[in-house]
Enzyme design. Structure first.
Site, short mmCIF file in Angstrom:
data_model
loop_
_atom_site.label_atom_id
_atom_site.label_comp_id
_atom_site.label_asym_id
_atom_site.label_seq_id
_atom_site.Cartn_x
_atom_site.Cartn_y
_atom_site.Cartn_z
N ARG A 269 0.81 -1.23 0.00
CA ARG A 269 0.00 0.00 0.00
C ARG A 269 0.84 1.27 0.00
O ARG A 269 0.39 2.32 0.46
CB ARG A 269 -0.96 0.02 1.20
CG ARG A 269 -1.91 -1.15 1.22
CD ARG A 269 -3.05 -0.95 2.22
NE ARG A 269 -3.78 -2.19 2.40
CZ ARG A 269 -3.49 -3.11 3.31
NH1 ARG A 269 -2.50 -2.91 4.16
NH2 ARG A 269 -4.20 -4.20 3.39
N LYS B 193 1.37 11.50 -10.89
CA LYS B 193 0.47 10.60 -11.61
C LYS B 193 1.22 9.33 -11.97
O LYS B 193 2.25 9.38 -12.64
CB LYS B 193 -0.06 11.26 -12.88
CG LYS B 193 -1.17 12.26 -12.64
CD LYS B 193 -1.87 12.59 -13.95
CE LYS B 193 -3.01 13.54 -13.74
NZ LYS B 193 -3.70 13.85 -15.01
N GLU C 97 5.66 19.29 -25.02
CA GLU C 97 5.17 19.63 -23.67
C GLU C 97 5.79 20.94 -23.19
O GLU C 97 5.17 21.70 -22.46
CB GLU C 97 5.47 18.50 -22.67
CG GLU C 97 4.82 17.16 -22.99
CD GLU C 97 3.34 17.07 -22.56
OE1 GLU C 97 2.80 18.03 -21.97
OE2 GLU C 97 2.72 16.02 -22.85
N LYS D 42 4.61 23.39 -14.02
CA LYS D 42 3.90 22.17 -13.61
C LYS D 42 3.77 22.10 -12.09
O LYS D 42 2.72 21.76 -11.56
CB LYS D 42 4.60 20.92 -14.14
CG LYS D 42 3.92 19.65 -13.67
CD LYS D 42 3.72 18.60 -14.71
CE LYS D 42 2.78 17.50 -14.21
NZ LYS D 42 2.74 16.36 -15.11
N GLU E 54 -6.44 16.75 -9.22
CA GLU E 54 -7.28 17.07 -10.37
C GLU E 54 -8.75 17.19 -9.98
O GLU E 54 -9.63 16.65 -10.66
CB GLU E 54 -7.10 15.97 -11.44
CG GLU E 54 -7.15 16.48 -12.85
CD GLU E 54 -6.54 15.49 -13.83
OE1 GLU E 54 -6.72 14.28 -13.67
OE2 GLU E 54 -5.86 15.95 -14.77
N ARG F 35 -5.74 21.67 -12.35
CA ARG F 35 -4.74 20.77 -12.92
C ARG F 35 -5.09 20.36 -14.34
O ARG F 35 -4.23 19.99 -15.14
CB ARG F 35 -4.57 19.53 -12.03
CG ARG F 35 -3.49 18.60 -12.52
CD ARG F 35 -3.00 17.63 -11.47
NE ARG F 35 -1.98 16.76 -12.03
CZ ARG F 35 -1.10 16.04 -11.34
NH1 ARG F 35 -1.11 16.10 -10.04
NH2 ARG F 35 -0.21 15.29 -11.95
N ASN G 284 -3.73 19.39 -19.40
CA ASN G 284 -4.17 18.49 -20.45
C ASN G 284 -4.44 19.21 -21.77
O ASN G 284 -5.09 18.66 -22.66
CB ASN G 284 -5.43 17.74 -20.00
CG ASN G 284 -5.14 16.81 -18.84
OD1 ASN G 284 -4.12 16.12 -18.84
ND2 ASN G 284 -5.99 16.81 -17.84
N HIS H 60 -4.37 17.31 -24.89
CA HIS H 60 -4.23 15.89 -24.55
C HIS H 60 -5.46 15.04 -24.83
O HIS H 60 -5.34 13.84 -25.04
CB HIS H 60 -3.82 15.73 -23.08
CG HIS H 60 -2.36 15.97 -22.86
ND1 HIS H 60 -1.75 17.18 -23.15
CD2 HIS H 60 -1.36 15.17 -22.39
CE1 HIS H 60 -0.46 17.10 -22.86
NE2 HIS H 60 -0.20 15.90 -22.40
N HIS I 240 -4.70 11.84 -26.88
CA HIS I 240 -4.98 10.46 -26.48
C HIS I 240 -5.80 9.73 -27.54
O HIS I 240 -5.57 8.55 -27.80
CB HIS I 240 -5.72 10.43 -25.13
CG HIS I 240 -4.83 10.77 -23.97
ND1 HIS I 240 -5.33 11.15 -22.74
CD2 HIS I 240 -3.48 10.79 -23.85
CE1 HIS I 240 -4.32 11.38 -21.91
NE2 HIS I 240 -3.19 11.18 -22.56
N HIS J 103 4.01 10.29 -28.06
CA HIS J 103 3.08 11.09 -27.25
C HIS J 103 3.23 12.58 -27.53
O HIS J 103 2.25 13.29 -27.75
CB HIS J 103 3.31 10.79 -25.76
CG HIS J 103 2.42 11.59 -24.86
ND1 HIS J 103 1.05 11.46 -24.86
CD2 HIS J 103 2.69 12.57 -23.95
CE1 HIS J 103 0.51 12.31 -23.98
NE2 HIS J 103 1.50 12.99 -23.42
#
Lengths: 377, 377
Positions: free
Chosen positions: B137, B159, B201, B243, B253, B258, B262, B265, B269, B282
């Site tokens: 955990r 993330k 980016e 960032k 988010e 946040r 994106n 993005h 995606h 990417h």
């Protein structure tokens, strides 16, 4: 100490964790009101994923799912409800089952405002909780425990996860539920052996944290065996209160405080692993594990033999095992050394000093541990 | 705006997240000092799990692992080091690979004081980060990004996660590293196409957050193409600063803040998914996605066409694609509706208002989205 007529029919135990705080609502025969409570706690509700144990899909999970499907979102649409039943048993706490849940959540158009509702015992709470913790990196979830063990232990505190083939609870997340809803009535479908097994964790809270509660248990064990509603509610509420306090002080098991909840558990996990998952019920293993821990404490001269006598008597009054003839020291020790509570390969145990108080002790020699196991055969 | 001689050789950008705060250390030719920095940040270090991309195992991961193995614990023993190389490519961000990591961590006697060191690009950071987040955990981890994309984006912000077969980044955790260590020298082994992809980016931060930086990029794109050390360090530091600020305001988010990261993005995606993972890099997809988003913004009269012209010119100066002839609207739209940034089935986009400022807009009609995609074919 409360007598029967003073025990409230509904009560709330708060788990205080800042912005992750949540209520545990405990009552009898109030499952019909769960949906309103869920909507109230969440604030918004548009999509619910009910994940349940095949053994309680009917009537309990269906009752909850049907109730949710009759509700409306704040926008006036019906709440969307998906239901998935998982096969009963510890073997469902697997990567394969988790993957099945993830795929089903994806196909059910789950998004970050969806909520997972776990209806079942510890297996369902741990599995569904980890699915909720990990899907889109975390969505809300609600625990509706249907076993005594889950009501007093696994549904509270945010531990979620699955087993690896050779290691219990080895992967998962700390992920707090938005609420825990307990209706003692759902235990009407719970087999006696499972119910009794749950009492081991109840006894545990008396030993580790609450001497007056231990005394209440000594006086009221027979009422608990008869499943007297008021006695059961009181035992659940006191257990949740102890657990909530400990979790509130040490959410992520970093300070050592939360470790006291593992009283008996290092032995218990080794018993479960060497017996094969499911052969010995978790609570039964915990009862035996507490006996081993008490023996170890006496061997180390940390407590009086009287503690073991009282613990043995109470466990017996609760119809729990106090010995384990099949204990295999050579198989158990390596498992214990792999336990994730082990720090830098150093065996640590939670050991009682007196009823209501335990300590955490590291650097314990293998020979003492072996004697403690052998004393319970 | 700094000129070359004013750009410091080593700098720290702090990510402020209360007790989860951590430093991003940026420099050139200082990887030999990483081990001391790691030990300093962690306080204690007894067991390190170095997880790396097979493409950078030699020399970078080996350099780190060898350095760590020469260190001593506070108790005087050698630090225990395990190293695992994962096959290169997005397909390693899979459940199968995660399971392999978990089994390896178990066999390596990993406990809660162990630390995961991720040496590689975004795939390694996301995969190893989720392994760290979930094993027992959660254990500590350190990011050592070896691609420009990972240095300016994926290694910062916590993330982590893996892909499901039909959905990118669908499961994972928010799990902050203990430190991010960046040595621009490691990019000496990075192919041009990957390096260039990372610049997308970098350009993104100019558009969404930092107009002066966008201007600096317009003036210094050629230096970045030449991989001038000082220019590269400055671009990385400015990107990380943007960032870090955004992540500090909205770690999970939830507030919408946040989400500005994106920009481009949602389109990107969909491009990556319909092209098959790995066909379009990417960053390349992000460059095209930003063009689509700028077109959508113009169509909705939210920004001036001049913005698109400047963005196009800068992307071209960075040798990035600005159109995508293979764009398949019918395939892309369903993917976008399944994107986890979608809230209650409602398509949302990050759209520029002017250089340095974007807004988040929901309830956008499919026809506008289709036009924006078609404008970039």
């Amino acid at each position: 100490m409360l007598s029967g007529s003073q025990i409230p029919k509904r009560q709330t135990v708060e788990v205080s964790l800042g912005d992750r705080s949540y209520p545990i609502e405990i009552g009898t025969d109030w499952i019909e009101q769960f949906c309103d409570t869920i909507a109230g706690v969440l604030g918004d509700l548009s999509h619910a994923l009910v994940i349940t144990d095949a053994a309680v899909e009917t009537p309990w999970a269906m009752k909850v799912a049907t109730g949710l499907a009759k509700m409306n979102t704040t926008g006036g649409d019906s709440v969307r409800v998906n239901l998935l039943a998982v096969p009963s048993g510890e073997t469902s706490k697997s990567l394969t089952q988790l993957d099945t849940l993830w795929q089903w959540m994806l196909e059910s158009s789950t998004d970050r405002r969806s909520v997972v509702i776990a209806v079942g015992g510890g297996v369902i709470g741990d599995l569904a909780g980890f699915a909720a913790a990990s899907f889109t990196r975390g969505i809300r979830f609600v625990q509706i425990p249907t076993t005594l063990l889950a009501m007093v232990d696994s549904s509270v505190g945010g531990k979620t996860g699955i087993n690896l083939p050779t290691a219990k609870n080895m992967v998962g997340a700390f992920w707090q539920p938005a609420a825990v809803l307990i209706d003692t009535t759902v235990m009407s479908t719970l087999p006696d052996r499972s119910y009794i097994s749950g009492l081991a964790e109840v006894v545990k809270y008396g030993v580790i944290d609450d001497a007056p509660f231990f005394e209440w248990l000594e006086l009221n064990a027979s009422k608990l065996i008869e499943r007297d509603d008021e006695a059961v509610r009181y035992a659940i509420a006191q257990s949740c209160r102890s657990k909530a306090n400990v979790v509130g002080e040490d959410e992520r098991e970093t300070s050592g405080r939360r470790a006291i909840l593992n009283y008996g558990h290092t032995f218990a996990h080794a018993i479960e692993a060497t017996a094969g998952y499911g052969e010995v019920l978790h609570g039964e293993a915990v009862a035996i594990g507490m006996q081993m821990a008490a023996n170890l404490s006496i061997e180390l001269k940390l407590c009086d033999p009287d503690l073991l006598q009282r613990q043995t008597a109470l466990l017996k009054a609760c119809q729990l095992p106090t010995t384990y003839a099949a204990a295999d020291v050579n198989a158990m020790l390596p498992v214990m050394k792999r336990d994730k509570k082990v720090s830098h390969g150093n065996l640590r145990f939670v050991l009682p000093e007196r009823i209501g108080s335990v300590m955490l002790l590291g650097e314990i020699e293998g020979s003492g541990v072996i004697h403690a196991i052998e004393a319970c055969r």
